[in-house]
Design a protein around this motif. Structure first.
Motif, mmCIF file in Angstrom:
data_model
loop_
_atom_site.group_PDB
_atom_site.id
_atom_site.type_symbol
_atom_site.label_atom_id
_atom_site.label_comp_id
_atom_site.label_asym_id
_atom_site.label_seq_id
_atom_site.Cartn_x
_atom_site.Cartn_y
_atom_site.Cartn_z
ATOM 1 N N GLU A 158 -43.570 -15.063 88.140
ATOM 2 C CA GLU A 158 -42.369 -15.190 87.101
ATOM 3 C C GLU A 158 -42.543 -14.029 86.052
ATOM 4 O O GLU A 158 -41.474 -13.839 85.428
ATOM 5 C CB GLU A 158 -42.257 -16.670 86.280
ATOM 6 C CG GLU A 158 -43.105 -16.689 85.259
ATOM 7 C CD GLU A 158 -44.424 -17.339 85.513
ATOM 8 O OE1 GLU A 158 -45.060 -17.725 84.534
ATOM 9 O OE2 GLU A 158 -44.829 -17.115 86.835
ATOM 10 N N ARG A 160 -42.251 -10.613 84.042
ATOM 11 C CA ARG A 160 -41.118 -9.579 83.696
ATOM 12 C C ARG A 160 -41.961 -8.351 83.255
ATOM 13 O O ARG A 160 -42.961 -8.511 82.646
ATOM 14 C CB ARG A 160 -40.011 -9.922 82.974
ATOM 15 C CG ARG A 160 -39.309 -11.164 83.396
ATOM 16 C CD ARG A 160 -38.512 -10.855 84.639
ATOM 17 N NE ARG A 160 -37.366 -11.778 84.693
ATOM 18 C CZ ARG A 160 -37.499 -12.926 85.538
ATOM 19 N NH1 ARG A 160 -38.759 -12.864 86.214
ATOM 20 N NH2 ARG A 160 -36.410 -13.744 85.529
ATOM 21 N N THR A 161 -41.854 -7.010 83.976
ATOM 22 C CA THR A 161 -42.336 -6.019 83.629
ATOM 23 C C THR A 161 -41.407 -4.681 83.426
ATOM 24 O O THR A 161 -40.392 -4.879 84.038
ATOM 25 C CB THR A 161 -43.294 -5.464 84.883
ATOM 26 O OG1 THR A 161 -42.886 -4.983 86.032
ATOM 27 C CG2 THR A 161 -44.504 -6.672 85.049
ATOM 28 N N ARG A 162 -41.796 -3.887 82.916
ATOM 29 C CA ARG A 162 -41.065 -2.502 82.555
ATOM 30 C C ARG A 162 -41.829 -1.311 82.679
ATOM 31 O O ARG A 162 -42.648 -1.128 81.412
ATOM 32 C CB ARG A 162 -39.960 -2.679 81.577
ATOM 33 C CG ARG A 162 -38.827 -1.523 81.520
ATOM 34 C CD ARG A 162 -38.010 -1.514 80.486
ATOM 35 N NE ARG A 162 -37.029 -0.906 80.292
ATOM 36 C CZ ARG A 162 -36.079 -1.158 79.330
ATOM 37 N NH1 ARG A 162 -36.078 -1.853 78.594
ATOM 38 N NH2 ARG A 162 -34.921 0.086 79.545
ATOM 39 N N HIS A 278 -42.718 -12.842 79.669
ATOM 40 C CA HIS A 278 -42.626 -13.974 80.169
ATOM 41 C C HIS A 278 -40.883 -14.070 80.159
ATOM 42 O O HIS A 278 -40.365 -13.771 79.305
ATOM 43 C CB HIS A 278 -43.140 -15.150 79.562
ATOM 44 C CG HIS A 278 -42.978 -16.700 80.377
ATOM 45 N ND1 HIS A 278 -41.820 -17.410 80.322
ATOM 46 C CD2 HIS A 278 -43.712 -16.940 81.251
ATOM 47 C CE1 HIS A 278 -41.918 -18.328 81.153
ATOM 48 N NE2 HIS A 278 -43.062 -17.946 81.640
ATOM 49 N N PRO A 279 -40.225 -14.621 81.331
ATOM 50 C CA PRO A 279 -38.897 -14.366 81.260
ATOM 51 C C PRO A 279 -38.191 -15.417 80.120
ATOM 52 O O PRO A 279 -36.821 -15.125 80.100
ATOM 53 C CB PRO A 279 -38.569 -15.120 82.733
ATOM 54 C CG PRO A 279 -39.787 -15.593 83.185
ATOM 55 C CD PRO A 279 -40.977 -14.954 82.505
ATOM 56 N N ASP A 282 -36.534 -13.101 77.997
ATOM 57 C CA ASP A 282 -35.835 -12.139 78.850
ATOM 58 C C ASP A 282 -34.476 -11.512 77.801
ATOM 59 O O ASP A 282 -34.130 -10.364 77.650
ATOM 60 C CB ASP A 282 -35.248 -12.421 80.058
ATOM 61 C CG ASP A 282 -35.888 -11.924 81.162
ATOM 62 O OD1 ASP A 282 -36.577 -10.642 80.991
ATOM 63 O OD2 ASP A 282 -35.776 -12.362 82.323
ATOM 64 N N ARG A 291 -38.671 -4.422 72.993
ATOM 65 C CA ARG A 291 -39.000 -3.824 74.316
ATOM 66 C C ARG A 291 -38.256 -2.291 74.462
ATOM 67 O O ARG A 291 -39.177 -1.294 74.763
ATOM 68 C CB ARG A 291 -38.814 -4.474 75.468
ATOM 69 C CG ARG A 291 -39.348 -5.892 75.469
ATOM 70 C CD ARG A 291 -39.111 -6.750 76.674
ATOM 71 N NE ARG A 291 -37.808 -6.563 77.355
ATOM 72 C CZ ARG A 291 -37.292 -7.864 77.267
ATOM 73 N NH1 ARG A 291 -37.421 -8.878 76.498
ATOM 74 N NH2 ARG A 291 -35.925 -7.836 77.566
#
Length: 303
Positions: A158, A160-162, A278-279, A282, A291
Motif C-alpha cells: 500500500e 506510496r512513493t514519488r 502511507h496512503p 495521500d 511532499r
C-alpha cells in the motif's frame, strides 16, 4: 448501524421543510409515489407519523416539530463529512510537526536548505529527522513517521512513493592517497586495498563477487558520512552515494573535507531516491504541501 439509511435524513429534512410530499419530491427530484414510500419508511424508523393530514395540508406532529430543530444541522454535517474534501493548506498559518526518516547524507547536505525553504513559507512548521536504521514500513503504517526519504526496499503493497532524484555509488579516499596514482585501477587492485564500509549493503560487493573478488574491509561504521570521515583521516577507501559528494546547496562537500572521488572499477546500476509515505496521508493538505516542497528542493539541488 447496518439498518440506518442516511438518505432518509435528507428526505426527512425535505419533508419537514416543505410539509408536503409533492413539494419534497420536487425538491429531491423524486416521483411523488417514491417520496410517499420514503415517508412510510421514515414513520417505521422513527415510530412516529411525522406528518398528518389537516384539511388540504399536512402538519407536523409534536415529535416532528422537535426533529425540525435538529435535522437541518445534522443533514448539513453528514453531507459535509461525506462530501469530497476541498481543504486547502495555508503554509503561513500551518502549525504542525513532521517526523521524517532519512539517511544522514540527506540530512547533512540538504537538511539546512530544506529547513530554510520550509521556514520561509511556514514559520510554525517543525521538522524532526530520525535515523534510518532499516526499511521497515511499520512506522509509516502506525504514524510514528510521516515521511521517509530514501530507496524503496519495503514489500508493503500500500505504500506510496514519488521519485526525488537518481543516485549512484562512487568511491572516495583522502586526497593524495597512493591508489590515485594508478592510471586505471582494476577491480583486483581495488578489492585488495583496505576499506571502511557503511553498514548498509551496496551492489558493489555483489559485482566484485561475480568476478571472484571480495573487498578487504577493515572497519564497519553506521553510515556513509561516518565512512567519509574515516576515509579522510586514513588510507581506507569508502563507497558512498554520489549525492554525498555535494549538491547545489553545499557544493564540493567531499573535496572541502579533504576527500577525492573516483569511479568504481565495477559497474553498478543507478538507484532511485524517493519520498515514501502511507496512503492515509495521500490527500492530507499539509502533507501534500510538504511532499511538494521536498520535491522542489531536490529538483533544484540534485538536477
Amino acid at each position: 448501524m447496518v439498518n440506518i439509511d442516511f438518505n432518509l435524513l435528507i428526505a426527512l429534512e425535505a419533508l419537514l421543510s416543505e410539509r408536503s410530499v409533492t413539494g419534497a419530491a420536487r425538491r429531491l427530484g423524486l416521483s411523488v409515489s417514491a417520496m410517499s414510500r420514503t415517508l412510510t419508511r421514515l414513520r417505521e424508523a422513527t415510530g412516529d407519523r411525522l406528518l398528518l393530514q389537516a384539511g388540504r395540508t399536512l402538519v407536523l406532529t409534536p415529535y416532528a416539530e422537535q426533529l425540525n430543530q435538529q435535522v437541518p444541522a445534522l443533514s448539513r454535517d453528514i453531507q459535509a463529512v461525506l462530501r469530497p474534501t476541498d481543504r486547502q493548506c495555508d503554509p503561513a498559518t500551518l502549525e504542525r510537526s513532521f517526523t521524517i526518516r532519512a539517511g544522514e547524507g540527506f540530512v547533512d547536505l540538504a537538511g539546512a536548505a530544506l529547513m530554510k525553504r520550509i521556514h520561509n513559507a511556514a514559520p510554525r512548521v517543525q521538522l524532526n529527522f530520525v535515523p534510518k536504521v532499516d526499511w521497515d514500513a511499520q512506522p509509516l503504517r502506525d504514524g510514528a513517521i510521516d515521511l521517509e526519504i530514501g530507496t524503496v526496499k519495503t514489500t508493503a503493497p500500500e505504500i506510496r512513493t514519488r521519485l526525488l532524484f537518481r543516485d549512484r555509488y562512487i568511491g572516495v579516499c583522502r586526497k593524495g592517497h597512493p591508489v590515485l596514482d594508478a592510471h586505471a585501477m582494476d577491480a583486483a587492485t581495488y578489492a585488495a586495498a583496505d576499506h571502511v564500509a557503511a553498514s548498509r549493503p551496496t551492489p558493489v560487493d555483489a559485482a566484485l563477487a561475480a568476478l571472484g573478488l571480495k573487498r578487504k574491509i577493515m572497519m564497519t561504521v553506521a553510515g556513509y558520512t561516518h565512512a567519509m570521515q574515516v576515509a579522510r583521516h586514513s588510507d581506507l577507501l569508502a563507497i558512498i552515494p554520489h549525492s554525498c559528494l555535494g549538491n547545489a546547496f553545499i557544493p564540493d562537500h567531499a573535496a572541502a573535507n579533504g576527500l577525492q572521488s573516483f569511479e568504481l572499477p565495477v559497474q553498478t546500476p543507478a538507484f532511485n531516491v524517493s519520498a515514501i509515505w502511507h496512503p492515509r496521508l495521500d490527500r492530507d493538505p499539509a502533507h501534500v504541501w510538504l511532499r511538494n516542497e521536498i520535491l522542489a528542493l531536490c529538483q533544484t539541488g540534485y538536477p
